[in-house]
Design a protein around this motif. Structure first.
Motif, PDB file in Angstrom:
ATOM      1  N   PRO A  14      10.081 115.987  17.702  1.00  0.00           N
ATOM      2  CA  PRO A  14       9.517 116.239  16.211  1.00  0.00           C
ATOM      3  C   PRO A  14      10.437 115.591  15.144  1.00  0.00           C
ATOM      4  O   PRO A  14      11.753 115.431  15.478  1.00  0.00           O
ATOM      5  CB  PRO A  14       9.569 118.010  16.118  1.00  0.00           C
ATOM      6  CG  PRO A  14      10.850 118.112  17.456  1.00  0.00           C
ATOM      7  CD  PRO A  14      10.567 117.044  18.323  1.00  0.00           C
ATOM      8  N   LYS A  15       9.903 115.479  14.185  1.00  0.00           N
ATOM      9  CA  LYS A  15      10.758 114.925  12.728  1.00  0.00           C
ATOM     10  C   LYS A  15      10.993 116.368  12.132  1.00  0.00           C
ATOM     11  O   LYS A  15      11.968 116.126  11.292  1.00  0.00           O
ATOM     12  CB  LYS A  15       9.842 114.002  12.170  1.00  0.00           C
ATOM     13  CG  LYS A  15       9.656 112.656  12.777  1.00  0.00           C
ATOM     14  CD  LYS A  15       9.023 111.809  12.035  1.00  0.00           C
ATOM     15  CE  LYS A  15       8.883 110.372  12.503  1.00  0.00           C
ATOM     16  NZ  LYS A  15       8.324 110.217  14.080  1.00  0.00           N
ATOM     17  N   SER A  16      10.348 117.287  12.189  1.00  0.00           N
ATOM     18  CA  SER A  16      10.607 118.657  11.370  1.00  0.00           C
ATOM     19  C   SER A  16      11.980 119.061  12.017  1.00  0.00           C
ATOM     20  O   SER A  16      12.300 118.876  12.979  1.00  0.00           O
ATOM     21  CB  SER A  16       9.704 119.686  11.797  1.00  0.00           C
ATOM     22  OG  SER A  16       8.260 119.281  11.285  1.00  0.00           O
ATOM     23  N   ARG A  17      12.641 119.801  10.769  1.00  0.00           N
ATOM     24  CA  ARG A  17      14.033 119.872  11.174  1.00  0.00           C
ATOM     25  C   ARG A  17      14.107 121.504  10.676  1.00  0.00           C
ATOM     26  O   ARG A  17      13.539 121.631   9.531  1.00  0.00           O
ATOM     27  CB  ARG A  17      15.362 119.260  10.623  1.00  0.00           C
ATOM     28  CG  ARG A  17      15.229 117.933  11.208  1.00  0.00           C
ATOM     29  CD  ARG A  17      15.631 117.883  12.659  1.00  0.00           C
ATOM     30  NE  ARG A  17      15.872 116.698  13.220  1.00  0.00           N
ATOM     31  CZ  ARG A  17      15.141 116.264  14.395  1.00  0.00           C
ATOM     32  NH1 ARG A  17      14.036 117.158  14.800  1.00  0.00           N
ATOM     33  NH2 ARG A  17      15.215 115.278  14.793  1.00  0.00           N
ATOM     34  N   GLY A  36      11.537 125.629  10.794  1.00  0.00           N
ATOM     35  CA  GLY A  36      11.133 124.487  10.224  1.00  0.00           C
ATOM     36  C   GLY A  36       9.785 123.933  10.988  1.00  0.00           C
ATOM     37  O   GLY A  36       9.363 122.640  10.924  1.00  0.00           O
ATOM     38  N   TYR A  37       9.315 124.493  11.914  1.00  0.00           N
ATOM     39  CA  TYR A  37       7.992 123.939  12.759  1.00  0.00           C
ATOM     40  C   TYR A  37       7.026 123.347  11.719  1.00  0.00           C
ATOM     41  O   TYR A  37       6.775 123.968  10.558  1.00  0.00           O
ATOM     42  CB  TYR A  37       7.449 125.220  13.468  1.00  0.00           C
ATOM     43  CG  TYR A  37       8.092 125.779  14.667  1.00  0.00           C
ATOM     44  CD1 TYR A  37       8.814 125.020  15.441  1.00  0.00           C
ATOM     45  CD2 TYR A  37       8.199 127.049  14.835  1.00  0.00           C
ATOM     46  CE1 TYR A  37       9.473 125.359  16.630  1.00  0.00           C
ATOM     47  CE2 TYR A  37       8.697 127.728  15.947  1.00  0.00           C
ATOM     48  CZ  TYR A  37       9.461 126.939  16.740  1.00  0.00           C
ATOM     49  OH  TYR A  37      10.027 127.317  17.892  1.00  0.00           O
ATOM     50  N   ALA A  39       7.012 121.033   9.669  1.00  0.00           N
ATOM     51  CA  ALA A  39       7.464 120.780   8.071  1.00  0.00           C
ATOM     52  C   ALA A  39       7.078 119.309   8.054  1.00  0.00           C
ATOM     53  O   ALA A  39       6.743 119.051   6.743  1.00  0.00           O
ATOM     54  CB  ALA A  39       8.826 120.947   8.039  1.00  0.00           C
ATOM     55  N   GLU A  40       6.973 118.694   8.827  1.00  0.00           N
ATOM     56  CA  GLU A  40       6.493 117.089   8.695  1.00  0.00           C
ATOM     57  C   GLU A  40       5.051 116.939   9.172  1.00  0.00           C
ATOM     58  O   GLU A  40       4.782 117.486  10.449  1.00  0.00           O
ATOM     59  CB  GLU A  40       7.619 116.241   9.528  1.00  0.00           C
ATOM     60  CG  GLU A  40       8.789 115.996   9.159  1.00  0.00           C
ATOM     61  CD  GLU A  40       8.893 115.364   7.745  1.00  0.00           C
ATOM     62  OE1 GLU A  40       8.111 114.581   7.402  1.00  0.00           O
ATOM     63  OE2 GLU A  40       9.938 115.791   7.054  1.00  0.00           O
ATOM     64  N   ASP A  41       4.222 116.313   8.470  1.00  0.00           N
ATOM     65  CA  ASP A  41       2.812 116.214   8.793  1.00  0.00           C
ATOM     66  C   ASP A  41       2.770 115.427  10.053  1.00  0.00           C
ATOM     67  O   ASP A  41       1.724 115.566  10.890  1.00  0.00           O
ATOM     68  CB  ASP A  41       2.004 115.176   7.609  1.00  0.00           C
ATOM     69  CG  ASP A  41       1.953 116.113   6.190  1.00  0.00           C
ATOM     70  OD1 ASP A  41       1.978 117.366   6.397  1.00  0.00           O
ATOM     71  OD2 ASP A  41       1.766 115.495   5.588  1.00  0.00           O
ATOM     72  N   ASP A  43       4.213 115.712  12.829  1.00  0.00           N
ATOM     73  CA  ASP A  43       4.411 116.642  14.016  1.00  0.00           C
ATOM     74  C   ASP A  43       2.993 117.296  14.137  1.00  0.00           C
ATOM     75  O   ASP A  43       2.666 117.388  15.291  1.00  0.00           O
ATOM     76  CB  ASP A  43       5.375 117.635  13.820  1.00  0.00           C
ATOM     77  CG  ASP A  43       6.891 117.017  13.736  1.00  0.00           C
ATOM     78  OD1 ASP A  43       7.163 115.938  14.103  1.00  0.00           O
ATOM     79  OD2 ASP A  43       7.747 117.897  13.242  1.00  0.00           O
TER      80      ASP A  43
END
Length: 92
Positions: A14-17, A36-37, A39-41, A43
Motif C-alpha cells: 500500500p501507498k497509504s500511510r 490511514g487505510y 488514503a491513496e486512491d 490502494d
C-alpha cells in the motif's frame, strides 16, 4: 450447512500511510493510532481490481461448478463506486 470458498484481495504494497502518536509520558498511556487505510486512491483501485479478478477466476473451469451465488459484496455490487463503498465499510 453449505460449503463455500472465498477470495480476499489485499493491497500487498500500500501507498497509504497511517501514523502512531504518543499520548503521554509513560508506557501505560495508550498511543493514538490512525490507520490511514485507503488514503491513496491507488490502494482502493488495487482492491477493486482484485475483487473483479476474483470474480473472473470464480467463473472459470474448476470453480465455476461450485458457484451458486456471491455472498460478499454480492453479485449486484458491480460499479466501482459501489465496490469502493463496500471496501471502505469492510476493510480492516
Amino acid at each position: 450447512m453449505r460449503s463455500g470458498f472465498s477470495f480476499q484481495p489485499i493491497c500487498v504494497r500500500p501507498k497509504s500511510r497511517g501514523k502512531l502518536e504518543l499520548t503521554g509520558d509513560t508506557v501505560h498511556d495508550k498511543p493514538a493510532i490512525t490507520t490511514g487505510y485507503l488514503a491513496e486512491d491507488s490502494d482502493a483501485r488495487t482492491i477493486i481490481e482484485g475483487i473483479k479478478l476474483s470474480r473472473e477466476i470464480a467463473r472459470q473451469g474448476p470453480l465455476a461448478g461450485y458457484v451458486e451465488d456471491e455472498v460478499f459484496p454480492g453479485a449486484g455490487v458491480e460499479k466501482d463506486d459501489d465496490l469502493l463503498e463496500y471496501i471502505k465499510a469492510n476493510a480492516h
